[in-house]
Design a protein around this motif. Structure first.
Motif, PDB file in Angstrom:
ATOM      1  N   ILE A 157       0.848  -1.186   0.000  1.00 23.25           N
ATOM      2  CA  ILE A 157       0.000   0.000   0.000  1.00 23.25           C
ATOM      3  C   ILE A 157       0.886   1.239   0.000  1.00 23.25           C
ATOM      4  CG2 ILE A 157      -1.807   1.279   1.216  1.00 23.25           C
ATOM      5  CD1 ILE A 157      -2.419  -1.397   2.711  1.00 23.25           C
ATOM      6  N   GLY A 158       0.583   2.199  -0.867  1.00 25.28           N
ATOM      7  CA  GLY A 158       1.270   3.488  -0.881  1.00 25.28           C
ATOM      8  C   GLY A 158       0.243   4.582  -1.086  1.00 25.28           C
ATOM      9  N   SER A 159       0.632   5.824  -0.875  1.00 24.82           N
ATOM     10  CA  SER A 159      -0.344   6.899  -1.038  1.00 24.82           C
ATOM     11  C   SER A 159       0.172   7.982  -1.971  1.00 24.82           C
ATOM     12  CB  SER A 159      -0.738   7.509   0.315  1.00 24.82           C
ATOM     13  OG  SER A 159       0.378   8.020   0.991  1.00 24.82           O
ATOM     14  N   VAL A 160      -0.752   8.493  -2.773  1.00 22.81           N
ATOM     15  CA  VAL A 160      -0.505   9.642  -3.633  1.00 22.81           C
ATOM     16  C   VAL A 160      -0.967  10.844  -2.815  1.00 22.81           C
ATOM     17  CG1 VAL A 160      -1.156  10.797  -5.782  1.00 22.81           C
ATOM     18  CG2 VAL A 160      -0.800   8.314  -5.747  1.00 22.81           C
ATOM     19  N   ASN A 161      -0.016  11.698  -2.443  1.00 23.87           N
ATOM     20  CA  ASN A 161      -0.319  12.771  -1.508  1.00 23.87           C
ATOM     21  C   ASN A 161       0.497  14.020  -1.842  1.00 23.87           C
ATOM     22  OD1 ASN A 161      -1.063  14.272   0.712  1.00 23.87           O
ATOM     23  ND2 ASN A 161       0.186  13.118   2.146  1.00 23.87           N
ATOM     24  N   PRO A 162       0.122  14.740  -2.910  1.00 22.70           N
ATOM     25  CA  PRO A 162       0.930  15.886  -3.316  1.00 22.70           C
ATOM     26  C   PRO A 162       0.941  17.059  -2.334  1.00 22.70           C
ATOM     27  CG  PRO A 162      -0.716  15.352  -4.980  1.00 22.70           C
ATOM     28  CD  PRO A 162      -0.940  14.446  -3.832  1.00 22.70           C
ATOM     29  N   HIS A 163      -0.181  17.345  -1.691  1.00 21.04           N
ATOM     30  CA  HIS A 163      -0.267  18.547  -0.846  1.00 21.04           C
ATOM     31  C   HIS A 163      -1.148  18.289   0.376  1.00 21.04           C
ATOM     32  CE1 HIS A 163       1.590  20.910  -4.031  1.00 21.04           C
ATOM     33  NE2 HIS A 163       0.726  20.392  -4.876  1.00 21.04           N
ATOM     34  N   SER A 164      -0.911  17.205   1.116  1.00 20.74           N
ATOM     35  CA  SER A 164      -1.817  16.796   2.196  1.00 20.74           C
ATOM     36  C   SER A 164      -3.243  16.728   1.660  1.00 20.74           C
ATOM     37  CB  SER A 164      -1.723  17.725   3.403  1.00 20.74           C
ATOM     38  OG  SER A 164      -0.465  17.579   4.014  1.00 20.74           O
ATOM     39  N   GLY A 165      -3.355  16.175   0.492  1.00 24.53           N
ATOM     40  CA  GLY A 165      -4.567  16.099  -0.307  1.00 24.53           C
ATOM     41  C   GLY A 165      -4.160  16.420  -1.733  1.00 24.53           C
TER      42      GLY A 165
ATOM     43  N   ARG B 266       3.058   3.442 -11.361  1.00 22.68           N
ATOM     44  CA  ARG B 266       4.053   2.413 -11.028  1.00 22.68           C
ATOM     45  C   ARG B 266       3.550   1.516  -9.895  1.00 22.68           C
ATOM     46  NH1 ARG B 266       9.583   4.245  -9.309  1.00 22.68           N
ATOM     47  NH2 ARG B 266       9.962   2.019  -9.250  1.00 22.68           N
ATOM     48  N   MET B 267       2.941   2.121  -8.882  1.00 17.34           N
ATOM     49  CA  MET B 267       2.429   1.328  -7.762  1.00 17.34           C
ATOM     50  C   MET B 267       1.365   0.351  -8.253  1.00 17.34           C
ATOM     51  SD  MET B 267       2.344   3.779  -4.376  1.00 17.34           S
ATOM     52  CE  MET B 267       1.509   5.211  -5.048  1.00 17.34           C
ATOM     53  N   ILE B 268       0.434   0.837  -9.046  1.00 14.84           N
ATOM     54  CA  ILE B 268      -0.636  -0.029  -9.545  1.00 14.84           C
ATOM     55  C   ILE B 268      -0.073  -1.126 -10.440  1.00 14.84           C
ATOM     56  CG2 ILE B 268      -2.668  -0.091 -11.054  1.00 14.84           C
ATOM     57  CD1 ILE B 268      -3.499   2.579  -9.752  1.00 14.84           C
TER      58      ILE B 268
ATOM     59  N   ILE C  92      -1.908  -1.239  -3.730  1.00 17.74           N
ATOM     60  CA  ILE C  92      -2.990  -0.296  -3.505  1.00 17.74           C
ATOM     61  C   ILE C  92      -2.348   1.079  -3.572  1.00 17.74           C
ATOM     62  CG2 ILE C  92      -4.564   0.648  -1.781  1.00 17.74           C
ATOM     63  CD1 ILE C  92      -4.972  -2.232  -0.772  1.00 17.74           C
ATOM     64  N   SER C  93      -2.835   1.931  -4.456  1.00 17.28           N
ATOM     65  CA  SER C  93      -2.352   3.302  -4.595  1.00 17.28           C
ATOM     66  C   SER C  93      -3.475   4.212  -4.136  1.00 17.28           C
ATOM     67  CB  SER C  93      -1.965   3.595  -6.054  1.00 17.28           C
ATOM     68  OG  SER C  93      -1.573   4.936  -6.192  1.00 17.28           O
ATOM     69  N   ALA C  94      -3.347   4.720  -2.926  1.00 21.99           N
ATOM     70  CA  ALA C  94      -4.445   5.441  -2.294  1.00 21.99           C
ATOM     71  C   ALA C  94      -4.278   6.954  -2.381  1.00 21.99           C
ATOM     72  CB  ALA C  94      -4.540   5.025  -0.825  1.00 21.99           C
ATOM     73  N   ALA C  95      -5.332   7.629  -2.820  1.00 22.32           N
ATOM     74  CA  ALA C  95      -5.393   9.086  -2.795  1.00 22.32           C
ATOM     75  C   ALA C  95      -5.583   9.504  -1.339  1.00 22.32           C
ATOM     76  CB  ALA C  95      -6.568   9.571  -3.637  1.00 22.32           C
ATOM     77  N   TYR C  96      -4.781  10.440  -0.856  1.00 18.56           N
ATOM     78  CA  TYR C  96      -4.811  10.860   0.542  1.00 18.56           C
ATOM     79  C   TYR C  96      -5.677  12.095   0.732  1.00 18.56           C
ATOM     80  CZ  TYR C  96      -3.205  12.712   5.014  1.00 18.56           C
ATOM     81  OH  TYR C  96      -3.153  13.195   6.290  1.00 18.56           O
ATOM     82  N   ILE C  97      -6.621  12.010   1.674  1.00 19.18           N
ATOM     83  CA  ILE C  97      -7.368  13.187   2.116  1.00 19.18           C
ATOM     84  C   ILE C  97      -7.404  13.190   3.639  1.00 19.18           C
ATOM     85  CG2 ILE C  97      -8.741  13.456   0.007  1.00 19.18           C
ATOM     86  CD1 ILE C  97     -11.092  12.158   1.417  1.00 19.18           C
ATOM     87  N   ASP C  98      -7.411  14.362   4.208  1.00 18.68           N
ATOM     88  CA  ASP C  98      -7.395  14.523   5.664  1.00 18.68           C
ATOM     89  C   ASP C  98      -8.712  15.160   6.085  1.00 18.68           C
ATOM     90  OD1 ASP C  98      -6.788  14.949   8.324  1.00 18.68           O
ATOM     91  OD2 ASP C  98      -4.836  15.846   7.935  1.00 18.68           O
ATOM     92  N   SER C  99      -9.485  14.428   6.870  1.00 26.45           N
ATOM     93  CA  SER C  99     -10.812  14.935   7.239  1.00 26.45           C
ATOM     94  C   SER C  99     -10.774  15.947   8.379  1.00 26.45           C
ATOM     95  CB  SER C  99     -11.745  13.781   7.598  1.00 26.45           C
ATOM     96  OG  SER C  99     -11.295  13.102   8.751  1.00 26.45           O
TER      97      SER C  99
END
Length: 177
Positions: free
Chosen positions: A60-68, A83-85, A90-97
């Motif tokens: 699992i890795g995350s795509v997180n350019p700007h804390s979102g 590349r991850m996929i 799992i290539s996860a888009a990161y969002i912070d609630s």
């Protein structure tokens, strides 16, 4: 960020990561776990050592350019996500609630962040990572249900959620010092 604060911030992240790794070790005795790397680093190219290590050693890795997703597309994250996929990750888009425990983002903003990821990073994300979930019972169930439903409607197969207990800012500052 001045150099002293930057060094203290880096030390606090290492401290937190050590706590998380110890907890994962003990949990792995009871459960089968997949290792995920919260990849909160920038990408200059897909040949970057940190990204190569993530892709070689994680599921699992995350795509997180700007804390979102930020305000605009960042090309190197498209490349890294693809590349991850391609490696079956799992290539996860990161969002912070609830960034830094300062209050929950409006649901419209959360859904817009998902839409931005889907639009800007096609073929580079297959999941969603929602950080800083409410941890006082189920008072925000409808809020998170909308996020999960929206992510699924956009083709994101897995939704990963993380809830850490927020400590007060004075305590956090003392821990960093």
């Amino acid at each position: 960020i001045n150099a002293e604060y930057g060094a203290q911030y880096k030390q606090s992240k290492v401290f937190v990561m050590k706590k998380i790794l110890i907890a994962l070790f003990f949990l792995s005795v009871v459960f089968t776990l997949e290792i995920g790397v919260p990849s909160w680093w920038w990408c200059d190219s897909s040949k970057d050592l940190a990204w190569n290590e993530t892709i070689a050693n994680s599921k699992i890795g995350s795509v997180n350019p700007h804390s979102g997703p930020g305000d605009s597309f960042v090309p190197c994250f498209l490349e890294v996500g693809k590349r991850m996929i391609s490696q079956g990750m799992i290539s996860a888009a990161y969002i912070d609630s609830n960034p830094w425990g300062k209050g929950y983002k409006p649901i419209s903003q959360m859904l817009q962040e998902i839409d931005s990821y889907v639009s800007w990073y096609p073929g580079a994300i297959n999941s969603l990572f929602v950080d800083d979930l409410e941890n006082n019972g189920c008072t925000m169930y409808d809020y998170y249900s909308q996020i999960v439903s929206h992510a699924k409607s956009k083709g994101l197969n897995t939704v990963i959620c993380l809830s850490l207990i927020h400590i007060s800012e004075p305590t956090r500052q003392a821990e960093i010092s």
